[in-house]
Design a protein around this motif. Structure first.
Motif, mmCIF file in Angstrom:
data_model
loop_
_atom_site.group_PDB
_atom_site.id
_atom_site.type_symbol
_atom_site.label_atom_id
_atom_site.label_comp_id
_atom_site.label_asym_id
_atom_site.label_seq_id
_atom_site.Cartn_x
_atom_site.Cartn_y
_atom_site.Cartn_z
ATOM 1 N N VAL A 1 36.494 -3.453 3.115
ATOM 2 C CA VAL A 1 38.108 -4.080 3.383
ATOM 3 C C VAL A 1 38.564 -3.103 4.346
ATOM 4 O O VAL A 1 39.215 -3.463 5.848
ATOM 5 N N LYS A 2 38.148 -1.942 5.056
ATOM 6 C CA LYS A 2 38.552 -0.172 6.080
ATOM 7 C C LYS A 2 37.379 -1.797 7.240
ATOM 8 O O LYS A 2 37.847 -0.602 8.010
ATOM 9 N N LYS A 3 36.756 -1.654 7.171
ATOM 10 C CA LYS A 3 35.665 -1.917 8.583
ATOM 11 C C LYS A 3 36.330 -3.145 9.087
ATOM 12 O O LYS A 3 36.542 -3.205 10.388
ATOM 13 N N MET A 4 37.084 -4.238 8.319
ATOM 14 C CA MET A 4 37.604 -5.525 8.891
ATOM 15 C C MET A 4 39.010 -5.056 8.926
ATOM 16 O O MET A 4 39.834 -4.715 10.050
ATOM 17 N N ALA A 5 39.705 -3.400 8.686
ATOM 18 C CA ALA A 5 40.736 -3.130 9.660
ATOM 19 C C ALA A 5 40.638 -2.512 11.366
ATOM 20 O O ALA A 5 41.657 -2.342 11.857
ATOM 21 N N GLU A 6 38.890 -1.722 11.652
ATOM 22 C CA GLU A 6 38.760 -1.948 12.468
ATOM 23 C C GLU A 6 38.495 -2.585 13.587
ATOM 24 O O GLU A 6 38.633 -2.096 15.026
ATOM 25 N N ILE A 7 38.139 -4.143 13.354
ATOM 26 C CA ILE A 7 37.807 -5.085 14.189
ATOM 27 C C ILE A 7 38.359 -5.579 14.042
ATOM 28 O O ILE A 7 39.381 -5.880 13.810
ATOM 29 N N ASP A 8 38.021 -6.804 15.767
ATOM 30 C CA ASP A 8 39.332 -7.853 16.061
ATOM 31 C C ASP A 8 39.442 -8.479 15.248
ATOM 32 O O ASP A 8 39.440 -9.626 15.902
ATOM 33 N N ILE A 9 40.202 -9.008 14.686
ATOM 34 C CA ILE A 9 39.693 -10.239 13.937
ATOM 35 C C ILE A 9 41.695 -10.165 13.105
ATOM 36 O O ILE A 9 42.917 -9.677 13.565
ATOM 37 N N ARG A 10 41.912 -11.731 13.176
ATOM 38 C CA ARG A 10 43.669 -12.001 12.903
ATOM 39 C C ARG A 10 43.685 -12.769 11.426
ATOM 40 O O ARG A 10 45.422 -12.439 11.152
ATOM 41 N N GLY A 11 42.949 -12.759 10.763
ATOM 42 C CA GLY A 11 42.936 -12.642 9.138
ATOM 43 C C GLY A 11 42.192 -11.940 7.977
ATOM 44 O O GLY A 11 41.242 -12.155 8.902
ATOM 45 N N ILE A 12 42.710 -12.484 7.129
ATOM 46 C CA ILE A 12 41.706 -12.234 5.604
ATOM 47 C C ILE A 12 42.034 -12.813 5.317
ATOM 48 O O ILE A 12 43.285 -13.072 4.484
ATOM 49 N N LYS A 13 40.893 -13.787 4.083
ATOM 50 C CA LYS A 13 41.376 -14.257 2.674
ATOM 51 C C LYS A 13 40.274 -13.447 2.106
ATOM 52 O O LYS A 13 39.188 -13.352 1.928
ATOM 53 N N PHE A 14 40.442 -13.380 0.663
ATOM 54 C CA PHE A 14 40.138 -12.743 -0.388
ATOM 55 C C PHE A 14 39.891 -13.264 -1.117
ATOM 56 O O PHE A 14 40.191 -14.788 -1.344
ATOM 57 N N HIS A 15 38.788 -13.275 -2.069
ATOM 58 C CA HIS A 15 38.309 -14.386 -2.861
ATOM 59 C C HIS A 15 38.014 -13.299 -4.828
ATOM 60 O O HIS A 15 36.939 -12.263 -3.806
ATOM 61 N N CYS A 16 37.956 -13.846 -5.484
ATOM 62 C CA CYS A 16 37.525 -12.851 -6.577
ATOM 63 C C CYS A 16 36.050 -13.896 -6.321
ATOM 64 O O CYS A 16 35.959 -14.932 -6.350
ATOM 65 N N VAL A 17 35.236 -12.681 -7.148
ATOM 66 C CA VAL A 17 33.730 -13.423 -7.233
ATOM 67 C C VAL A 17 34.533 -14.900 -8.639
ATOM 68 O O VAL A 17 34.929 -14.200 -9.953
ATOM 69 N N ASN A 18 34.211 -16.135 -8.593
ATOM 70 C CA ASN A 18 34.005 -16.961 -9.807
ATOM 71 C C ASN A 18 32.423 -17.003 -10.172
ATOM 72 O O ASN A 18 31.404 -17.608 -9.650
ATOM 73 N N VAL A 19 32.455 -16.970 -11.327
ATOM 74 C CA VAL A 19 31.122 -17.382 -11.971
ATOM 75 C C VAL A 19 31.229 -19.114 -12.548
ATOM 76 O O VAL A 19 31.659 -19.396 -13.186
ATOM 77 N N MET A 20 29.824 -19.589 -11.613
ATOM 78 C CA MET A 20 30.022 -20.608 -12.069
ATOM 79 C C MET A 20 29.286 -21.624 -13.364
ATOM 80 O O MET A 20 27.991 -20.780 -12.956
ATOM 81 N N LYS A 21 28.789 -22.380 -13.957
ATOM 82 C CA LYS A 21 28.409 -23.126 -14.719
ATOM 83 C C LYS A 21 27.037 -23.130 -13.501
ATOM 84 O O LYS A 21 26.708 -23.799 -12.367
ATOM 85 N N ASN A 22 25.637 -23.346 -14.152
ATOM 86 C CA ASN A 22 24.081 -23.990 -13.535
ATOM 87 C C ASN A 22 23.429 -22.887 -12.143
ATOM 88 O O ASN A 22 22.869 -23.379 -11.479
ATOM 89 N N THR A 23 24.802 -21.900 -12.228
ATOM 90 C CA THR A 23 24.105 -20.806 -11.256
ATOM 91 C C THR A 23 23.321 -19.939 -11.782
ATOM 92 O O THR A 23 22.948 -19.002 -13.025
ATOM 93 N N ASP A 24 22.863 -18.568 -10.892
ATOM 94 C CA ASP A 24 21.661 -17.825 -11.014
ATOM 95 C C ASP A 24 22.805 -16.654 -11.531
ATOM 96 O O ASP A 24 22.392 -15.918 -12.552
ATOM 97 N N LEU A 25 24.411 -16.895 -11.255
ATOM 98 C CA LEU A 25 25.314 -15.830 -10.959
ATOM 99 C C LEU A 25 25.574 -15.648 -12.487
ATOM 100 O O LEU A 25 25.816 -15.017 -13.527
ATOM 101 N N GLU A 26 25.663 -17.195 -12.746
ATOM 102 C CA GLU A 26 25.927 -17.502 -14.659
ATOM 103 C C GLU A 26 24.737 -16.487 -15.318
ATOM 104 O O GLU A 26 25.608 -16.382 -16.570
ATOM 105 N N LYS A 27 23.670 -16.948 -14.972
ATOM 106 C CA LYS A 27 22.615 -16.228 -16.071
ATOM 107 C C LYS A 27 22.809 -14.558 -16.000
ATOM 108 O O LYS A 27 22.736 -14.323 -16.872
#
Length: 176
Positions: free
Chosen positions: A97-123
């Protein structure tokens, strides 16, 4: 002919899909058709070790090159970040986040990590090797993150959407 109801075209893509031909096309739409362009780039994290783990398939330097190319051509950028990626600490997330505050962007979208069925993350989750952020921790990290952002960076999203039929965890993410 131009439809006067269209004033912004938002395109979500990967930074490794940005090249001069794409930029020229975006500039044509922006300047010849009078439609503002927002490019949403999925970064998730600045940490290449995490990017490799989640199979992001490009190095962080590619993201910064794309930002530079887009901004040199007056194309606005919105960045997608994921909070709670496997192996990341709160310090890691705030570094992103701090790095994003230093660069020339106009917006940000935050996401939480969702564990979805049948994925490596679910395992990983089912084996106990990954624990998603609980709601309180997610809110704490978001609150800290937003404090680091300069006023010109618009927060477009605080939490991601997912199909509740596929969500394994965190269950709080299905109830906004």
């Amino acid at each position: 002919t131009q439809d006067s109801r269209v004033i912004v075209l938002a395109i979500a893509t990967r930074p490794d899909c940005i090249n001069q031909g794409i930029i020229d096309l975006l500039k044509e739409v922006k300047y010849n058709r009078g439609i503002d362009i927002w490019i949403e780039l999925g970064l998730q994290t600045i940490h290449d070790r995490t990017a490799k783990l989640i199979n992001r398939c490009y190095r962080t330097e590619v993201f910064f090159e794309a930002i530079s190319q887009l901004r040199q051509n007056d194309i606005d950028v919105i960045v997608h970040l994921m909070m709670g990626l496997p192996g990341e600490t709160e310090v890691d997330m705030l570094q992103t986040v701090k790095k994003m505050a230093e660069i020339d962007i106009r917006g940000i979208k935050f996401h939480c990590v969702n564990v979805m069925k049948n994925t490596d993350l679910e395992k990983l989750f089912l084996s106990g090797k990954y624990i998603p952020l609980n709601l309180e921790k997610y809110i704490d990290i978001l609150s800290e993150s937003i404090m680091w952002l300069p006023p010109h960076i618009v927060v477009h999203r605080l939490i991601s959407d997912c199909n509740p039929n596929y969500l394994v965890a965190p269950l709080w993410a299905s109830d906004k």
